[in-house]
Scaffold this motif. Structure first.
Motif, PDB file in Angstrom:
ATOM      1  N   CYS A 179       0.920  -1.310  -0.038  1.00  0.00           N
ATOM      2  CA  CYS A 179       0.066   0.158  -0.047  1.00  0.00           C
ATOM      3  C   CYS A 179       1.100   0.763   0.186  1.00  0.00           C
ATOM      4  O   CYS A 179       1.738   1.157   0.809  1.00  0.00           O
ATOM      5  CB  CYS A 179      -0.800  -0.124   1.570  1.00  0.00           C
ATOM      6  N   SER A 180       0.743   2.051  -0.688  1.00  0.00           N
ATOM      7  CA  SER A 180       1.396   3.506  -0.372  1.00  0.00           C
ATOM      8  C   SER A 180      -0.276   4.787  -0.392  1.00  0.00           C
ATOM      9  O   SER A 180      -0.888   4.475  -0.792  1.00  0.00           O
ATOM     10  CB  SER A 180       1.966   3.888  -2.110  1.00  0.00           C
ATOM     11  N   ASP A 181       0.737   5.766   0.758  1.00  0.00           N
ATOM     12  CA  ASP A 181      -0.707   6.526   1.913  1.00  0.00           C
ATOM     13  C   ASP A 181      -0.197   7.382   0.126  1.00  0.00           C
ATOM     14  O   ASP A 181      -0.793   8.490   0.331  1.00  0.00           O
ATOM     15  CB  ASP A 181      -0.213   7.028   2.483  1.00  0.00           C
ATOM     16  N   GLY A 182       0.203   7.653  -0.431  1.00  0.00           N
ATOM     17  CA  GLY A 182      -0.416   8.702  -2.033  1.00  0.00           C
ATOM     18  C   GLY A 182       0.556  10.253  -1.437  1.00  0.00           C
ATOM     19  O   GLY A 182       1.298  11.199  -1.837  1.00  0.00           O
ATOM     20  N   GLY A 231      -6.170   2.840   5.254  1.00  0.00           N
ATOM     21  CA  GLY A 231      -5.407   3.836   4.776  1.00  0.00           C
ATOM     22  C   GLY A 231      -4.306   1.967   4.591  1.00  0.00           C
ATOM     23  O   GLY A 231      -4.403   0.711   3.616  1.00  0.00           O
ATOM     24  N   CYS A 232      -2.949   2.918   4.959  1.00  0.00           N
ATOM     25  CA  CYS A 232      -1.726   1.958   5.010  1.00  0.00           C
ATOM     26  C   CYS A 232      -1.451   1.534   6.427  1.00  0.00           C
ATOM     27  O   CYS A 232      -1.317   2.369   7.381  1.00  0.00           O
ATOM     28  CB  CYS A 232      -0.808   2.504   3.893  1.00  0.00           C
ATOM     29  N   SER A 246       4.049   9.889   0.526  1.00  0.00           N
ATOM     30  CA  SER A 246       5.419   9.687   0.565  1.00  0.00           C
ATOM     31  C   SER A 246       5.853   8.246   0.000  1.00  0.00           C
ATOM     32  O   SER A 246       4.915   8.276  -1.179  1.00  0.00           O
ATOM     33  CB  SER A 246       5.623   9.445   2.691  1.00  0.00           C
ATOM     34  N   ASP A 247       7.170   7.946  -0.696  1.00  0.00           N
ATOM     35  CA  ASP A 247       7.888   6.999  -1.170  1.00  0.00           C
ATOM     36  C   ASP A 247       7.491   5.527  -0.332  1.00  0.00           C
ATOM     37  O   ASP A 247       7.796   5.136  -1.046  1.00  0.00           O
ATOM     38  CB  ASP A 247       9.136   7.640  -2.395  1.00  0.00           C
ATOM     39  N   PHE A 248       7.449   5.392   0.643  1.00  0.00           N
ATOM     40  CA  PHE A 248       7.147   4.652   1.295  1.00  0.00           C
ATOM     41  C   PHE A 248       6.279   4.138   1.077  1.00  0.00           C
ATOM     42  O   PHE A 248       5.212   4.212   0.868  1.00  0.00           O
ATOM     43  CB  PHE A 248       7.093   4.480   3.038  1.00  0.00           C
ATOM     44  N   LEU A 249       6.293   2.559   0.133  1.00  0.00           N
ATOM     45  CA  LEU A 249       5.372   1.392   0.792  1.00  0.00           C
ATOM     46  C   LEU A 249       5.823   0.413   1.411  1.00  0.00           C
ATOM     47  O   LEU A 249       6.419  -0.322   2.235  1.00  0.00           O
ATOM     48  CB  LEU A 249       6.276   0.685  -0.300  1.00  0.00           C
ATOM     49  N   TYR A 250       3.865   0.423   2.201  1.00  0.00           N
ATOM     50  CA  TYR A 250       4.312  -0.208   3.731  1.00  0.00           C
ATOM     51  C   TYR A 250       3.192  -1.624   3.343  1.00  0.00           C
ATOM     52  O   TYR A 250       2.854  -1.689   1.510  1.00  0.00           O
ATOM     53  CB  TYR A 250       2.766   0.387   4.158  1.00  0.00           C
ATOM     54  N   THR A 251       3.360  -2.974   4.031  1.00  0.00           N
ATOM     55  CA  THR A 251       3.569  -3.838   3.486  1.00  0.00           C
ATOM     56  C   THR A 251       1.568  -4.453   3.798  1.00  0.00           C
ATOM     57  O   THR A 251       1.877  -5.603   3.367  1.00  0.00           O
ATOM     58  CB  THR A 251       4.410  -4.938   4.430  1.00  0.00           C
ATOM     59  N   ARG A 252       0.935  -3.741   4.080  1.00  0.00           N
ATOM     60  CA  ARG A 252      -0.585  -3.848   5.074  1.00  0.00           C
ATOM     61  C   ARG A 252      -0.779  -2.763   4.484  1.00  0.00           C
ATOM     62  O   ARG A 252      -1.335  -1.474   4.448  1.00  0.00           O
ATOM     63  CB  ARG A 252      -0.076  -4.364   6.402  1.00  0.00           C
ATOM     64  N   ARG A 253      -1.778  -3.378   4.178  1.00  0.00           N
ATOM     65  CA  ARG A 253      -3.412  -2.443   3.633  1.00  0.00           C
ATOM     66  C   ARG A 253      -4.194  -2.518   4.972  1.00  0.00           C
ATOM     67  O   ARG A 253      -4.592  -4.005   5.267  1.00  0.00           O
ATOM     68  CB  ARG A 253      -3.726  -2.892   2.139  1.00  0.00           C
ATOM     69  N   ILE A 254      -5.264  -1.755   5.417  1.00  0.00           N
ATOM     70  CA  ILE A 254      -5.925  -1.499   5.932  1.00  0.00           C
ATOM     71  C   ILE A 254      -7.729  -1.272   6.450  1.00  0.00           C
ATOM     72  O   ILE A 254      -7.211  -0.495   5.768  1.00  0.00           O
ATOM     73  CB  ILE A 254      -5.206  -0.953   7.430  1.00  0.00           C
ATOM     74  N   ALA A 255      -8.090  -1.415   6.804  1.00  0.00           N
ATOM     75  CA  ALA A 255      -9.218  -1.173   7.062  1.00  0.00           C
ATOM     76  C   ALA A 255     -10.354  -1.010   8.062  1.00  0.00           C
ATOM     77  O   ALA A 255     -10.278  -2.318   8.699  1.00  0.00           O
ATOM     78  CB  ALA A 255     -10.855  -1.848   5.710  1.00  0.00           C
ATOM     79  N   LEU A 256     -10.267   0.041   8.664  1.00  0.00           N
ATOM     80  CA  LEU A 256     -11.280   0.013  10.034  1.00  0.00           C
ATOM     81  C   LEU A 256     -12.595   0.754   9.584  1.00  0.00           C
ATOM     82  O   LEU A 256     -12.985   1.626   8.894  1.00  0.00           O
ATOM     83  CB  LEU A 256     -10.593   1.150  10.891  1.00  0.00           C
TER      84      LEU A 256
END
Length: 85
Positions: free
Chosen positions: A52-55, A76-77, A57-67
């Motif tokens: 997942c990318s938060d749009g 989000g990520c 930053s250039d950081f690529l997160y390893t998880r996508r979350i839904a709350l």
């Protein structure tokens, strides 16, 4: 959103005065995702194993979350954090 020691969810929003803390009442696996429920089902967190990318930053997160909180959906990520304690 933070899952603390697998026993509670802590939700913090920018416009809130204090974070919401709720004991996890149910957790499990749905397909390839982790699902947590807390606060008499008013909170539901799903952690998907997708990048997942938060749009912002250039950081690529390893998880996508839904709350889901009181009928409101947030997405989000996420990332696994290791406690230093």
């Amino acid at each position: 959103v933070e899952v603390t020691k697998n026993d509670s969810l802590v939700v913090n929003m920018p416009d809130w005065n204090a974070p919401l803390r709720a004991k996890i009442t149910e957790s499990g696996v749905d397909g390839d995702s982790a699902v947590y429920r807390a606060g008499n089902d008013s909170l539901r967190l799903v952690v998907y194993p997708y990048f997942c990318s938060d749009g912002m930053s250039d950081f690529l997160y390893t998880r996508r979350i839904a709350l889901l909180y009181k009928g409101q959906a947030y997405q989000g990520c996420g990332e696994f954090l290791r406690s230093s304690h």
